[in-house]
Write a protein that holds these residues in place. Structure first.
Motif, PDB file in Angstrom:
ATOM      1  N   MET A  84       0.671  -1.138   0.015  1.00 12.23           N
ATOM      2  CA  MET A  84      -0.055   0.020   0.053  1.00 12.23           C
ATOM      3  C   MET A  84       0.890   1.353   0.080  1.00 12.23           C
ATOM      4  N   MET A  85       0.366   2.186  -0.723  1.00 11.22           N
ATOM      5  CA  MET A  85       1.069   3.708  -0.685  1.00 11.22           C
ATOM      6  C   MET A  85       0.003   4.351  -0.050  1.00 11.22           C
ATOM      7  N   ILE A  86       0.775   5.231   1.015  1.00 10.88           N
ATOM      8  CA  ILE A  86      -0.392   5.884   1.973  1.00 10.88           C
ATOM      9  C   ILE A  86       0.107   7.299   1.635  1.00 10.88           C
ATOM     10  N   TYR A  87      -0.938   8.237   1.381  1.00  9.73           N
ATOM     11  CA  TYR A  87      -0.850   9.614   1.006  1.00  9.73           C
ATOM     12  C   TYR A  87      -1.778  10.532   2.027  1.00  9.73           C
ATOM     13  N   ALA A  88      -1.349  11.401   2.627  1.00 15.98           N
ATOM     14  CA  ALA A  88      -1.797  12.316   3.400  1.00 15.98           C
ATOM     15  C   ALA A  88      -1.945  13.945   2.953  1.00 15.98           C
ATOM     16  N   GLN A  89      -3.208  14.312   2.872  1.00 15.20           N
ATOM     17  CA  GLN A  89      -3.163  15.765   2.789  1.00 15.20           C
ATOM     18  C   GLN A  89      -4.188  16.562   3.865  1.00 15.20           C
ATOM     19  N   ALA A  90      -4.201  17.804   3.655  1.00 15.98           N
ATOM     20  CA  ALA A  90      -4.963  18.470   4.516  1.00 15.98           C
ATOM     21  C   ALA A  90      -5.677  19.484   3.756  1.00 15.98           C
ATOM     22  N   THR A  91      -6.742  20.068   4.293  1.00 14.10           N
ATOM     23  CA  THR A  91      -7.558  21.118   3.593  1.00 14.10           C
ATOM     24  C   THR A  91      -8.057  21.899   4.861  1.00 14.10           C
ATOM     25  N   THR A  92      -8.372  23.037   4.568  1.00 13.87           N
ATOM     26  CA  THR A  92      -9.037  23.739   5.429  1.00 13.87           C
ATOM     27  C   THR A  92     -10.361  24.717   4.783  1.00 13.87           C
ATOM     28  N   ALA A  93     -11.007  24.980   5.557  1.00 14.01           N
ATOM     29  CA  ALA A  93     -12.493  25.876   5.193  1.00 14.01           C
ATOM     30  C   ALA A  93     -12.840  26.833   6.323  1.00 14.01           C
ATOM     31  N   GLU A  94     -13.183  28.207   5.914  1.00 18.13           N
ATOM     32  CA  GLU A  94     -13.515  29.171   6.686  1.00 18.13           C
ATOM     33  C   GLU A  94     -15.124  28.800   6.785  1.00 18.13           C
ATOM     34  N   LYS A  95     -15.617  28.622   8.063  1.00 17.15           N
ATOM     35  CA  LYS A  95     -17.010  28.313   8.559  1.00 17.15           C
ATOM     36  C   LYS A  95     -17.599  29.739   9.535  1.00 17.15           C
ATOM     37  N   MET A  96     -18.908  29.700   9.604  1.00 15.29           N
ATOM     38  CA  MET A  96     -19.648  30.679  10.147  1.00 15.29           C
ATOM     39  C   MET A  96     -20.555  29.680  11.003  1.00 15.29           C
ATOM     40  N   ASN A  97     -20.575  30.314  12.413  1.00 12.94           N
ATOM     41  CA  ASN A  97     -21.582  29.790  13.223  1.00 12.94           C
ATOM     42  C   ASN A  97     -22.171  30.949  13.927  1.00 12.94           C
ATOM     43  N   VAL A  98     -23.796  30.563  13.666  1.00 10.69           N
ATOM     44  CA  VAL A  98     -24.682  31.454  13.784  1.00 10.69           C
ATOM     45  C   VAL A  98     -25.684  30.786  15.238  1.00 10.69           C
ATOM     46  N   ASN A  99     -25.814  31.694  16.132  1.00  2.00           N
ATOM     47  CA  ASN A  99     -26.440  31.280  17.407  1.00  2.00           C
ATOM     48  C   ASN A  99     -27.501  32.174  17.590  1.00  2.00           C
ATOM     49  N   SER A 100     -28.527  31.734  18.014  1.00  2.30           N
ATOM     50  CA  SER A 100     -29.754  32.893  18.473  1.00  2.30           C
ATOM     51  C   SER A 100     -30.355  32.431  19.461  1.00  2.30           C
ATOM     52  N   TYR A 101     -30.758  33.353  20.523  1.00  2.00           N
ATOM     53  CA  TYR A 101     -31.316  32.936  21.847  1.00  2.00           C
ATOM     54  C   TYR A 101     -32.131  34.029  22.016  1.00  2.00           C
TER      55      TYR A 101
END
Length: 178
Positions: A84-101
């Motif tokens: 087996m060949m093992i490959y590792a990669q990473a990604t990022t994403a900007e997220k928004m969290n909305v909370n109402s109360y």
């Protein structure tokens, strides 16, 4: 003042709740995972992988994968001999969290005199993707993905421990159940 305190408490709880690692995997149902005994970890540059821009993180990830595979009883081989060949990669994403109360009924109706409160926060979500490829067929046989909120993990030792834990959780799903 109470609004600010409540906002801080809620944001802290959500931030702590998001700090765990979410893991999932997928695999080729026709692959014979018992036939794979050796592996090689690809150390070259991967296109569009965030690991390339952070060499210390890349080294920690590759070391963690190697350690986990050796713990599982696999042997490390040269790229030409490995099953087996093992490959590792990473990604990022900007997220928004909305909370109402609050109830939003306006002045005098409920605990918030001016109606509904909404908190918006932004965070960066990172994903570590580990692919296992059959070396002879050059086909993907297994993929594990770990996702977590990226944050300052403190000392280099704490960062390394976080990566070790993340890789252990991802590779905990390999080999897949029969």
């Amino acid at each position: 003042m109470i609004k600010i305190l409540i906002s801080v408490v809620i944001s802290t709880i959500l931030f702590i709740g998001c700090s765990s690692i979410s893991v999932n995997s997928d695999y080729d149902i026709y692959a014979d995972f018992s036939s794979y005994k050796t592996f090689y970890i690809y150390n070259g540059e991967l296109k569009d992988s965030r690991l390339e821009s952070v060499p210390l993180v890349k080294k920690r990830v590759l070391d963690a994968i190697q350690n986990e595979m050796l713990k599982k009883g696999f042997a490390q081989e040269d790229s030409s001999k490995a099953g087996m060949m093992i490959y590792a990669q990473a990604t990022t994403a900007e997220k928004m969290n909305v909370n109402s109360y609050g109830y939003g009924y306006g002045y005098g109706w409920g605990p918030y005199p001016y109606g509904r409160n909404i908190d918006v926060s932004y965070y960066t979500q990172g994903s570590l993707i580990i692919d296992f490829v059959d070396n002879k067929k050059d086909e993907l046989i297994w993929r594990g993905i770990g996702t977590a909120v990226l944050q300052n993990r403190g000392t280099p030792q704490e960062r390394e421990q976080f990566i070790n834990d993340a890789v252990a959780q991802i590779l905990g799903q390999y080999p897949p159940p029969k």
